[in-house]
Scaffold this motif. Structure first.
Motif, PDB file in Angstrom:
ATOM      1  N   VAL A   1     -59.602 -21.530  68.450  1.00  0.00           N
ATOM      2  CA  VAL A   1     -58.770 -20.451  67.903  1.00  0.00           C
ATOM      3  C   VAL A   1     -58.960 -19.172  68.705  1.00  0.00           C
ATOM      4  N   GLY A   2     -60.217 -18.816  68.969  1.00  0.00           N
ATOM      5  CA  GLY A   2     -60.473 -17.581  69.713  1.00  0.00           C
ATOM      6  C   GLY A   2     -59.986 -17.654  71.140  1.00  0.00           C
ATOM      7  N   LEU A   3     -60.247 -18.773  71.822  1.00  0.00           N
ATOM      8  CA  LEU A   3     -59.862 -18.897  73.230  1.00  0.00           C
ATOM      9  C   LEU A   3     -58.354 -18.912  73.393  1.00  0.00           C
ATOM     10  N   LEU A   4     -57.644 -19.640  72.555  1.00  0.00           N
ATOM     11  CA  LEU A   4     -56.183 -19.696  72.675  1.00  0.00           C
ATOM     12  C   LEU A   4     -55.560 -18.335  72.396  1.00  0.00           C
ATOM     13  N   THR A   5     -56.174 -17.573  71.488  1.00  0.00           N
ATOM     14  CA  THR A   5     -55.680 -16.210  71.235  1.00  0.00           C
ATOM     15  C   THR A   5     -55.855 -15.345  72.478  1.00  0.00           C
ATOM     16  N   LEU A   6     -57.027 -15.418  73.119  1.00  0.00           N
ATOM     17  CA  LEU A   6     -57.267 -14.626  74.321  1.00  0.00           C
ATOM     18  C   LEU A   6     -56.367 -15.083  75.471  1.00  0.00           C
ATOM     19  N   MET A   7     -56.147 -16.386  75.608  1.00  0.00           N
ATOM     20  CA  MET A   7     -55.258 -16.885  76.661  1.00  0.00           C
ATOM     21  C   MET A   7     -53.849 -16.327  76.483  1.00  0.00           C
ATOM     22  N   MET A   8     -53.364 -16.362  75.245  1.00  0.00           N
ATOM     23  CA  MET A   8     -52.030 -15.799  74.978  1.00  0.00           C
ATOM     24  C   MET A   8     -51.989 -14.329  75.362  1.00  0.00           C
ATOM     25  N   MET A   9     -53.055 -13.579  75.071  1.00  0.00           N
ATOM     26  CA  MET A   9     -53.078 -12.153  75.368  1.00  0.00           C
ATOM     27  C   MET A   9     -53.228 -11.880  76.864  1.00  0.00           C
ATOM     28  N   CYS A  10     -53.527 -12.937  77.639  1.00  0.00           N
ATOM     29  CA  CYS A  10     -53.547 -12.829  79.100  1.00  0.00           C
ATOM     30  C   CYS A  10     -52.251 -13.341  79.724  1.00  0.00           C
ATOM     31  N   GLY A  11     -51.302 -13.718  78.892  1.00  0.00           N
ATOM     32  CA  GLY A  11     -50.036 -14.229  79.411  1.00  0.00           C
ATOM     33  C   GLY A  11     -50.101 -15.682  79.810  1.00  0.00           C
ATOM     34  N   LEU A  12     -51.059 -16.435  79.287  1.00  0.00           N
ATOM     35  CA  LEU A  12     -51.192 -17.860  79.599  1.00  0.00           C
ATOM     36  C   LEU A  12     -50.583 -18.694  78.480  1.00  0.00           C
ATOM     37  N   MET A  13     -49.854 -19.730  78.859  1.00  0.00           N
ATOM     38  CA  MET A  13     -49.369 -20.695  77.874  1.00  0.00           C
ATOM     39  C   MET A  13     -50.558 -21.454  77.300  1.00  0.00           C
ATOM     40  N   ILE A  14     -50.421 -21.947  76.060  1.00  0.00           N
ATOM     41  CA  ILE A  14     -51.574 -22.519  75.360  1.00  0.00           C
ATOM     42  C   ILE A  14     -51.384 -24.021  75.149  1.00  0.00           C
ATOM     43  N   PRO A  15     -52.484 -24.794  75.178  1.00  0.00           N
ATOM     44  CA  PRO A  15     -52.386 -26.240  74.929  1.00  0.00           C
ATOM     45  C   PRO A  15     -52.210 -26.528  73.439  1.00  0.00           C
ATOM     46  N   ALA A  16     -50.999 -26.392  72.971  1.00  0.00           N
ATOM     47  CA  ALA A  16     -50.654 -26.649  71.571  1.00  0.00           C
ATOM     48  C   ALA A  16     -49.191 -27.067  71.522  1.00  0.00           C
ATOM     49  N   ALA A  17     -48.766 -27.590  70.386  1.00  0.00           N
ATOM     50  CA  ALA A  17     -47.398 -28.081  70.257  1.00  0.00           C
ATOM     51  C   ALA A  17     -46.423 -26.920  70.061  1.00  0.00           C
ATOM     52  N   ASP A  18     -45.144 -27.192  70.337  1.00  0.00           N
ATOM     53  CA  ASP A  18     -44.106 -26.197  70.089  1.00  0.00           C
ATOM     54  C   ASP A  18     -44.101 -25.823  68.607  1.00  0.00           C
ATOM     55  N   GLY A  19     -43.802 -24.557  68.342  1.00  0.00           N
ATOM     56  CA  GLY A  19     -43.805 -24.069  66.966  1.00  0.00           C
ATOM     57  C   GLY A  19     -45.065 -23.318  66.609  1.00  0.00           C
ATOM     58  N   SER A  20     -46.061 -23.354  67.517  1.00  0.00           N
ATOM     59  CA  SER A  20     -47.288 -22.587  67.263  1.00  0.00           C
ATOM     60  C   SER A  20     -47.019 -21.098  67.442  1.00  0.00           C
ATOM     61  N   SER A  21     -47.758 -20.288  66.717  1.00  0.00           N
ATOM     62  CA  SER A  21     -47.609 -18.837  66.846  1.00  0.00           C
ATOM     63  C   SER A  21     -48.987 -18.186  66.789  1.00  0.00           C
ATOM     64  N   LEU A  22     -49.133 -17.097  67.550  1.00  0.00           N
ATOM     65  CA  LEU A  22     -50.381 -16.336  67.603  1.00  0.00           C
ATOM     66  C   LEU A  22     -50.075 -14.860  67.505  1.00  0.00           C
ATOM     67  N   SER A  23     -51.041 -14.127  67.073  1.00  0.00           N
ATOM     68  CA  SER A  23     -50.880 -12.677  66.946  1.00  0.00           C
ATOM     69  C   SER A  23     -51.800 -11.964  67.932  1.00  0.00           C
ATOM     70  N   VAL A  24     -51.366 -10.785  68.348  1.00  0.00           N
ATOM     71  CA  VAL A  24     -52.182  -9.947  69.243  1.00  0.00           C
ATOM     72  C   VAL A  24     -53.159  -9.141  68.391  1.00  0.00           C
ATOM     73  N   PHE A  25     -54.428  -9.167  68.776  1.00  0.00           N
ATOM     74  CA  PHE A  25     -55.472  -8.415  68.071  1.00  0.00           C
ATOM     75  C   PHE A  25     -56.073  -7.375  69.016  1.00  0.00           C
ATOM     76  N   ASP A  26     -56.515  -6.269  68.433  1.00  0.00           N
ATOM     77  CA  ASP A  26     -57.234  -5.272  69.239  1.00  0.00           C
ATOM     78  C   ASP A  26     -58.590  -5.817  69.686  1.00  0.00           C
ATOM     79  N   GLU A  27     -59.210  -6.597  68.810  1.00  0.00           N
ATOM     80  CA  GLU A  27     -60.531  -7.138  69.110  1.00  0.00           C
ATOM     81  C   GLU A  27     -60.588  -8.599  68.668  1.00  0.00           C
ATOM     82  N   VAL A  28     -61.139  -9.443  69.529  1.00  0.00           N
ATOM     83  CA  VAL A  28     -61.486 -10.819  69.153  1.00  0.00           C
ATOM     84  C   VAL A  28     -63.002 -10.896  69.233  1.00  0.00           C
TER      85      VAL A  28
END
Length: 804
Positions: free
Chosen positions: A347-374
């Protein structure tokens, strides 16, 4: 606010960035990949993800462009801009950069019609074709300028080659001369200090006139430049000096040309490096089989079939997890090695990857939120140097987390409260969770304490979760079950591993009754959950089968509807065709009548009128046949000259069946007729009376007898009693066998009466009776020939027979 590097390291983002760096094709992009940091605003994250997603879409369609081996030329470009002369290797690196920029621009032209987020970056690339051609024409390799760099350089080098050839020719003549060979150590020409010399034995140095340039290490050989080539060698030296000056001049001009474009080249280089980074993200996404998540700023997480990117995809089990939608805190319990820590890191790594502009190893329909701090406290970070225990190390991290955690923080806590007294640790863990919830954080925590499980059951917004464990196989399934507290399964695992049952029973007795009751409730819940899951799976399969059958039935109905519509349309088309044909023929008949009217005063008008009348009647019959798309049985005129009465045998033309009249003809001209088991009321005018002698029928349970009149002329249907002459026989309404017998009797009578031509009336109908009779006539010994009737004779309703 920036995410601290220690949390990035604990969640292993640095390892993912190292994988990203390996996908880049130039050193500058590799360094940027290693230095990537998560952004903290939704707008930035969406922009970066759009770049990566579009790069992935383009590369999947057109292939991946590269910036292979492009060097950082920023320093060289800046020195050229300031007027410095660049060496050949640096100019060659700039040439390679210009070629790569041009190829990148050419690659994008494949997709000019597609609008992408990368379009702005590609628009910032500039092609420097003229400068590229200038450098390419001047530089031969990393050490040499081409002769074509300037006419002067080409002329100088031509002279140098000529002089060198002249010197070598003179020295070759010398070493091949018999008078000199005894003085030479070897018969070769070599160079010392850039001048051509010959190796002479030391004892004969005075015999060869010239300048000594070197001596061998043994002293046995001296290298002498003969006086005959000194002048030519001097000329070569002068030319080489001129060559060097010309090369310096050319390099200065090339550097000046580069300097004039330095700023534009630098900008294009920066864009090229950024593009290479996005295409590296695309390549990494393909290797991870990653997808683009929906990015939000509402602090909600929904991961579908998420996988940790650093674990072998053949071994990792995908998980589904949500947070911040129905609850803000997820407490995960279960045995060790059950996958709790991996889940937190995922959960933590995929959130950080998304915040770096990286696509995540998960199925379509997944959603993540941007946090100030992880923020994370994961693993045993015990420090020997600081003499900190496991518990102290955890508490140090949690103190740091509490200092910065806020309403836009994702907090991940592994084994919260462990490493100390269980009662105190559980109480402390609950208090920490409460403090973080007061700050509106999103929290995921793992624990073994039953007190925290009970807290999650009793607290709104806090939900239990567990990593499933198969006690039978002693293996975790790694499935996350939200809403179900997990068990440590220590007793069950120990029993499976062979621990003495007495020890296990003793241990159970030592557990407090409250804890035992809680564990029993959890066990019952787990059993019920597994049973419900099996029932749900079975019901789901049945539902899928029912849905499949419903879709098949729907498709079948739709196909039938389409076929029906097609048949109806085909019938409409045929009807329209018939109408058009009838209309055309009617117009043709009217035109002929008009033409005939105009010729009424002509001499042969009567003959033309007769022909036109015949044509008119034939045309009318054709119109009738064409206008009736359903071919019916031709109605024949009734042949009875009296009213029908009870007991008469009649032919019902509509069915082509013989029937018996049950009632006398009523005032409306209708009679009741029975044909087999069918009774019907029919107009008497449509029925044809069948005359049969010595025929008895039963009408209303009463027998009715009748005889027919016979004539001496052959009797039967062809007799005068039928109302026709003795040269005709009428067999309409009879069966095939009856008709043939009737025709045979009639022909025999006619032969005896010496009649030459007779007519057999069989009617048009379906043509079956006509075909049978004509087939019989072919074999009849008394028949000479026969033909179908023509207009005025009855046409194909009769056959004209000529007898022998």
């Amino acid at each position: 606010m920036s995410i601290q590097s220690k949390y990035i390291t604990s969640l292993e983002l640095d390892k993912v960035l190292a994988k990203l760096a390996n996908e880049t094709t130039c050193e500058a992009a590799r360094l940027r990949a290693l230095r990537l940091t998560p952004v903290t605003t939704e707008e930035e994250a969406v922009r970066l993800m759009a770049y990566t997603a579009d790069a992935n879409r383009l590369t999947n369609r057109y292939g991946t462009p590269t910036a292979q081996n492009v060097r950082d030329c920023t320093g060289s470009l800046e020195r050229a801009r300031l007027g410095a002369q660049l060496p050949i290797p640096e100019l060659l690196s700039i040439l390679h950069l210009l070629e790569t920029i041009r190829r990148m621009i050419g690659w994008k032209k494949q997709s000019e019609e597609e609008v992408t987020a990368l379009d702005y970056l590609f628009s910032c690339l500039t092609s420097f074709k003229s400068l590229e051609d200038e450098l390419k024409g001047a530089i031969l390799d990393e050490e040499t300028l081409s002769d074509s760099a300037s006419p002067v350089l080409a002329e100088i080098r031509r002279k140098i080659r000529n002089n060198q050839q002249k010197v070598r020719s003179q020295l070759d003549n010398m070493i091949r001369s018999s008078s000199y060979q005894k003085y030479l150590q070897d018969s070769i020409v070599t160079m010392r200090d850039g001048r051509y010399v010959v190796p002479v034995k030391a004892e004969y140095r005075s015999e060869v006139k010239g300048l000594v340039h070197d001596t061998s290490s043994s002293g046995a050989t001296v290298f002498i430049e003969p006086m005959s080539v000194v002048e030519a060698n001097n000329e070569i030296k002068v030319l080489e000096s001129q060559e060097k000056k010309e090369i310096d001049r050319i390099l200065y001009e090339l550097s000046a040309s580069v300097g004039s474009y330095a700023e534009a080249i630098s900008r294009s280089y920066e864009v090229l490096v950024e593009l290479d980074l996005y295409f590296a993200k695309s390549r990494l996404a393909d290797k991870m089989k990653a997808a683009v998540p929906q990015i939000t700023g509402d602090r909600k997480i929904k991961l579908i079939r998420a996988r940790h990117p650093l674990i072998d995809p053949e071994k990792i089990v995908p998980v589904d997890v949500t947070l911040g939608i129905d609850f803000d805190t997820l407490v995960i319990t279960g045995p060790n090695t059950g996958g709790k820590t991996v889940l937190l890191k995922t959960v933590g790594l995929l959130t950080l990857m998304m915040m770096c502009g990286l696509m995540i190893p998960a199925a379509d329909g997944s959603s993540l939120s941007v946090f100030d701090e992880v923020l994370s406290d994961i693993g045993d970070e015990q420090s020997i140097e600081q003499s900190l225990s496991t518990f102290s190390a955890h508490m140090t991290n949690i103190v740091s987390i509490l200092e910065v955690a806020g309403d836009s923080s994702l907090v991940l806590l592994d084994e919260l409260g462990s490493g100390t007294d269980p009662v105190e640790g559980a109480a402390l863990a609950i208090s920490i969770i409460e403090k973080l919830r007061e700050r509106d954080c999103r929290i995921m925590a793992t624990t073994h304490y039953p007190e925290i499980k009970l807290y999650a059951l009793e607290t709104r917004g806090v939900v239990n979760g567990s990593c499933e464990f198969d006690v039978e196989t002693l293996r975790p399934t790694y499935r996350l079950l939200i809403g179900v507290p997990g068990r440590s399964n220590a007793f069950a695992i120990s029993e499976k591993l062979g621990l003495d049952p007495e020890i296990i029973d003793s241990a159970r007795e030592r557990i407090s009754s409250e804890n035992q009751r809680f564990e029993d409730v959890v066990s019952e819940l787990e059993t019920a959950r597994q049973n419900l899951e099996k029932e749900y799976t079975s019901a789901h399969m049945l539902n899928q089968e029912a849905e499949r059958l419903r879709q098949e039935n729907q498709a079948y109905r739709e196909r039938l509807e389409k076929e029906k519509e097609a048949e109806i349309e085909k019938a409409r088309e045929k009807a329209r065709s018939i109408v058009e044909q009838v209309r055309y023929q009617a117009d043709q008949l009217m035109n002929e009548l008009e033409e005939l009217k105009k010729q009424k005063n002509s001499a042969n008008f009567s003959e033309k009128a007769a022909k036109m009348r015949q044509s008119y009647r034939s045309g009318i019959r054709k119109l009738y046949d064409s206008a009736d798309p359903v071919t019916g049985r031709e109605k024949e005129k009734q042949n009875h000259n009296r009213a029908l009465k009870r007991g008469d045998i009649v032919i019902i033309p509509e069915f082509n069946k013989e029937g018996t009249v049950l009632t006398d003809e009523d005032k409306d001209g209708y009679v009741m007729v029975q044909a087999g088991i069918i009774k019907t009321k029919a107009p008497a005018a449509d029925l044809r009376l069948v005359d049969r002698s010595d025929r008895k029928v039963t009408v209303n349970n009463q027998k009715v007898s009748f005889k027919r009149n016979t004539a001496a002329s052959g009797g039967g249907r062809g007799s005068s009693g039928s109302g026709r002459s003795s040269t005709e026989v009428d067999v309409r309404g009879m069966t095939t066998d009856e008709a043939i017998m009737e025709v045979d009797r009639f022909l025999d009578s006619c032969v005896l009466s010496h009649i030459g031509t007779v007519t057999v009336i069989h009617g048009k109908g379906t043509g079956t009776l006509r075909a049978a009779i004509q087939q019989h006539l072919k074999r009849h010994p008394s028949v000479r020939s026969f033909r179908t009737g023509v207009y005025g004779e009855g046409e194909n309703g009769v056959t004209i027979v000529e007898l022998k």
